[in-house]
Structure formats: C-alpha cells, structure tokens
Design a protein around this motif. Sequence first.
Motif, PDB file in Angstrom:
ATOM      1  N   ARG A  18      60.396  75.766  92.106  1.00 61.22           N
ATOM      2  CA  ARG A  18      59.238  75.014  91.623  1.00 61.22           C
ATOM      3  C   ARG A  18      58.914  73.923  92.615  1.00 61.22           C
ATOM      4  NH1 ARG A  18      58.656  70.655  86.758  1.00 61.22           N
ATOM      5  NH2 ARG A  18      56.594  71.253  85.966  1.00 61.22           N
ATOM      6  N   LEU A  19      57.741  73.999  93.181  1.00 60.77           N
ATOM      7  CA  LEU A  19      57.293  72.972  94.102  1.00 60.77           C
ATOM      8  C   LEU A  19      56.475  71.928  93.337  1.00 60.77           C
ATOM      9  CD1 LEU A  19      56.080  75.101  97.150  1.00 60.77           C
ATOM     10  CD2 LEU A  19      58.388  74.320  96.573  1.00 60.77           C
ATOM     11  N   SER A  20      56.587  70.698  93.788  1.00 63.55           N
ATOM     12  CA  SER A  20      55.803  69.605  93.220  1.00 63.55           C
ATOM     13  C   SER A  20      55.074  68.885  94.342  1.00 63.55           C
ATOM     14  CB  SER A  20      56.712  68.603  92.489  1.00 63.55           C
ATOM     15  OG  SER A  20      57.429  69.221  91.454  1.00 63.55           O
ATOM     16  N   CYS A  21      53.943  68.312  93.999  1.00 63.11           N
ATOM     17  CA  CYS A  21      53.181  67.531  94.968  1.00 63.11           C
ATOM     18  C   CYS A  21      52.667  66.300  94.250  1.00 63.11           C
ATOM     19  CB  CYS A  21      52.033  68.345  95.535  1.00 63.11           C
ATOM     20  SG  CYS A  21      50.971  67.422  96.665  1.00 63.11           S
ATOM     21  N   ALA A  22      53.169  65.151  94.670  1.00 63.83           N
ATOM     22  CA  ALA A  22      52.759  63.894  94.069  1.00 63.83           C
ATOM     23  C   ALA A  22      51.698  63.234  94.938  1.00 63.83           C
ATOM     24  CB  ALA A  22      53.971  62.976  93.934  1.00 63.83           C
ATOM     25  N   ALA A  23      50.679  62.687  94.294  1.00 63.53           N
ATOM     26  CA  ALA A  23      49.570  62.078  95.027  1.00 63.53           C
ATOM     27  C   ALA A  23      49.437  60.606  94.693  1.00 63.53           C
ATOM     28  CB  ALA A  23      48.272  62.800  94.696  1.00 63.53           C
ATOM     29  N   SER A  24      49.234  59.822  95.739  1.00 63.32           N
ATOM     30  CA  SER A  24      48.946  58.409  95.542  1.00 63.32           C
ATOM     31  C   SER A  24      47.433  58.254  95.542  1.00 63.32           C
ATOM     32  CB  SER A  24      49.563  57.573  96.660  1.00 63.32           C
ATOM     33  OG  SER A  24      49.015  57.977  97.907  1.00 63.32           O
ATOM     34  N   LEU A  25      46.851  58.594  94.423  1.00 64.23           N
ATOM     35  CA  LEU A  25      45.393  58.659  94.352  1.00 64.23           C
ATOM     36  C   LEU A  25      44.974  58.290  92.940  1.00 64.23           C
ATOM     37  CD1 LEU A  25      42.685  59.546  95.652  1.00 64.23           C
ATOM     38  CD2 LEU A  25      43.173  61.836  94.827  1.00 64.23           C
ATOM     39  N   ARG A  26      44.242  57.192  92.828  1.00 58.86           N
ATOM     40  CA  ARG A  26      43.858  56.743  91.490  1.00 58.86           C
ATOM     41  C   ARG A  26      42.936  57.727  90.789  1.00 58.86           C
ATOM     42  NH1 ARG A  26      41.533  50.867  91.707  1.00 58.86           N
ATOM     43  NH2 ARG A  26      40.508  51.730  93.530  1.00 58.86           N
ATOM     44  N   THR A  27      42.135  58.469  91.601  1.00 61.72           N
ATOM     45  CA  THR A  27      41.185  59.406  91.012  1.00 61.72           C
ATOM     46  C   THR A  27      41.690  60.838  91.108  1.00 61.72           C
ATOM     47  OG1 THR A  27      40.029  59.471  93.125  1.00 61.72           O
ATOM     48  CG2 THR A  27      39.205  57.941  91.449  1.00 61.72           C
ATOM     49  N   ASN A  73      47.781  65.437  85.218  1.00 62.50           N
ATOM     50  CA  ASN A  73      46.957  64.342  85.731  1.00 62.50           C
ATOM     51  C   ASN A  73      47.527  62.969  85.374  1.00 62.50           C
ATOM     52  OD1 ASN A  73      45.155  66.061  87.015  1.00 62.50           O
ATOM     53  ND2 ASN A  73      43.734  66.115  85.287  1.00 62.50           N
ATOM     54  N   ALA A  74      48.282  62.900  84.296  1.00 61.98           N
ATOM     55  CA  ALA A  74      48.900  61.627  83.929  1.00 61.98           C
ATOM     56  C   ALA A  74      49.973  61.217  84.924  1.00 61.98           C
ATOM     57  CB  ALA A  74      49.487  61.717  82.529  1.00 61.98           C
ATOM     58  N   LYS A  75      50.562  62.207  85.587  1.00 62.16           N
ATOM     59  CA  LYS A  75      51.619  61.935  86.566  1.00 62.16           C
ATOM     60  C   LYS A  75      51.132  62.097  88.000  1.00 62.16           C
ATOM     61  CE  LYS A  75      55.424  63.348  83.548  1.00 62.16           C
ATOM     62  NZ  LYS A  75      56.587  64.257  83.373  1.00 62.16           N
ATOM     63  N   ASN A  76      49.826  62.372  88.170  1.00 59.28           N
ATOM     64  CA  ASN A  76      49.281  62.584  89.523  1.00 59.28           C
ATOM     65  C   ASN A  76      50.086  63.626  90.298  1.00 59.28           C
ATOM     66  OD1 ASN A  76      47.407  60.609  88.946  1.00 59.28           O
ATOM     67  ND2 ASN A  76      47.722  59.469  90.838  1.00 59.28           N
ATOM     68  N   THR A  77      50.400  64.716  89.638  1.00 56.53           N
ATOM     69  CA  THR A  77      51.263  65.717  90.254  1.00 56.53           C
ATOM     70  C   THR A  77      50.710  67.115  89.997  1.00 56.53           C
ATOM     71  OG1 THR A  77      53.202  64.295  89.953  1.00 56.53           O
ATOM     72  CG2 THR A  77      53.622  66.626  90.372  1.00 56.53           C
ATOM     73  N   VAL A  78      50.804  67.945  91.033  1.00 56.63           N
ATOM     74  CA  VAL A  78      50.464  69.356  90.910  1.00 56.63           C
ATOM     75  C   VAL A  78      51.722  70.165  91.209  1.00 56.63           C
ATOM     76  CG1 VAL A  78      49.630  69.479  93.309  1.00 56.63           C
ATOM     77  CG2 VAL A  78      48.859  71.172  91.615  1.00 56.63           C
ATOM     78  N   TYR A  79      51.873  71.278  90.525  1.00 56.56           N
ATOM     79  CA  TYR A  79      53.088  72.088  90.629  1.00 56.56           C
ATOM     80  C   TYR A  79      52.750  73.506  91.081  1.00 56.56           C
ATOM     81  CZ  TYR A  79      54.680  68.355  87.529  1.00 56.56           C
ATOM     82  OH  TYR A  79      54.960  67.134  86.963  1.00 56.56           O
ATOM     83  N   LEU A  80      53.746  74.150  91.655  1.00 56.23           N
ATOM     84  CA  LEU A  80      53.644  75.575  91.957  1.00 56.23           C
ATOM     85  C   LEU A  80      54.955  76.218  91.550  1.00 56.23           C
ATOM     86  CD1 LEU A  80      51.777  77.749  93.190  1.00 56.23           C
ATOM     87  CD2 LEU A  80      53.077  77.468  95.324  1.00 56.23           C
ATOM     88  N   GLN A  81      54.931  76.934  90.448  1.00 55.12           N
ATOM     89  CA  GLN A  81      56.107  77.678  89.990  1.00 55.12           C
ATOM     90  C   GLN A  81      56.090  79.037  90.670  1.00 55.12           C
ATOM     91  OE1 GLN A  81      58.674  76.769  87.850  1.00 55.12           O
ATOM     92  NE2 GLN A  81      59.568  78.730  88.476  1.00 55.12           N
ATOM     93  N   MET A  82      57.148  79.328  91.375  1.00 54.62           N
ATOM     94  CA  MET A  82      57.232  80.568  92.141  1.00 54.62           C
ATOM     95  C   MET A  82      58.384  81.409  91.617  1.00 54.62           C
ATOM     96  SD  MET A  82      56.544  79.074  95.993  1.00 54.62           S
ATOM     97  CE  MET A  82      58.133  78.260  96.069  1.00 54.62           C
ATOM     98  N   ASN A  83      58.064  82.571  91.101  1.00 57.40           N
ATOM     99  CA  ASN A  83      59.065  83.490  90.564  1.00 57.40           C
ATOM    100  C   ASN A  83      59.060  84.775  91.364  1.00 57.40           C
ATOM    101  OD1 ASN A  83      59.559  81.626  88.465  1.00 57.40           O
ATOM    102  ND2 ASN A  83      57.971  82.556  87.182  1.00 57.40           N
ATOM    103  N   SER A  84      60.106  85.544  91.196  1.00 56.86           N
ATOM    104  CA  SER A  84      60.232  86.841  91.883  1.00 56.86           C
ATOM    105  C   SER A  84      59.942  86.700  93.372  1.00 56.86           C
ATOM    106  CB  SER A  84      59.284  87.865  91.254  1.00 56.86           C
ATOM    107  OG  SER A  84      59.545  88.016  89.881  1.00 56.86           O
ATOM    108  N   LEU A  85      60.569  85.735  93.971  1.00 59.76           N
ATOM    109  CA  LEU A  85      60.290  85.448  95.382  1.00 59.76           C
ATOM    110  C   LEU A  85      60.726  86.582  96.290  1.00 59.76           C
ATOM    111  CD1 LEU A  85      61.176  81.672  95.324  1.00 59.76           C
ATOM    112  CD2 LEU A  85      59.019  82.621  96.151  1.00 59.76           C
ATOM    113  N   LYS A  86      59.958  86.757  97.361  1.00 63.20           N
ATOM    114  CA  LYS A  86      60.212  87.808  98.337  1.00 63.20           C
ATOM    115  C   LYS A  86      60.428  87.157  99.711  1.00 63.20           C
ATOM    116  CE  LYS A  86      56.798  90.750  95.995  1.00 63.20           C
ATOM    117  NZ  LYS A  86      55.542  91.517  96.181  1.00 63.20           N
TER     118      LYS A  86
END
Length: 123
Positions: A18-27, A73-86
């Motif tokens: 699971r990848l996470s990306c945190a942003a320092s962005l008020r909007t 959006n409350a945590k300013n974070t986007v995720y990428l869940q990656m399953n069955s990786l190749k």
Amino acid sequence: VQLQAFGGGLVQAGGSLRLSCAASLRTFSSYTLGWFRQAPGKEREFVAGITKSGGTTDYADSVKGRFTISRDNAKNTVYLQMNSLKPSDTAVYYCARSRRWGISTVPPTYDYWGQGTLVTVSS
C-alpha cells in the motif's frame, strides 16, 4: 506544495503493498490526483487517477482489477493499494497533482510531483 510518497519496498510476486502520498496543500480536496510509475529505461506511465471528491477513478489496463486508488481529504493523503503484484510492476512510483478537473493519463498535465518510492517485485 509538497507531495511525499512512501510505502514502497521489496515484495514477492503475488504479494501486496500500500503506497501513501501525503500532501502539504491546504486545498488538497480541490485537485484530481494521480499515480504514475517509471521502470528503468522506460518512460513514465499512468497507473491510476482519482477526482477531487474520490467519486471517479481510472486505471491503466495493466493494473485494473489489482490496484485500487483512494483518498482521504481530511488527511490530505492519497493511497494506492496494490494486490497480486507482478515483477512487471517493479518501478519507482510517483504521486502527482493534476492541473485538470478530469483524470488525465499524460504526465505533462500534472504540475506537482512527489519524490517517488521504489517498488520491487521479485519472481
């Protein structure tokens, strides 16, 4: 604006990350976001995108049914869940902020990029 991606690592084929990306962005909630990846010697390619509300997502054909993009959006974070990786998923993964309202698969339409996190899938 800073985007910081993390969560990469070494995993065996068939495993998950699971990848996470945190942003320092008020909007943060006002922007469509995307995940891209770049393997050695290859061009950067679109992986997944999500609109500002999270109501619409899009995926590259190569990851459909295996990867899921989501955002908090409350945590300013986007995720990428990656399953069955190749092994072919091995790449540096980047999160990015789009200049467009809709989801674009073209890198130049994204204006801010995270530093990337390496995902290595062993066979």
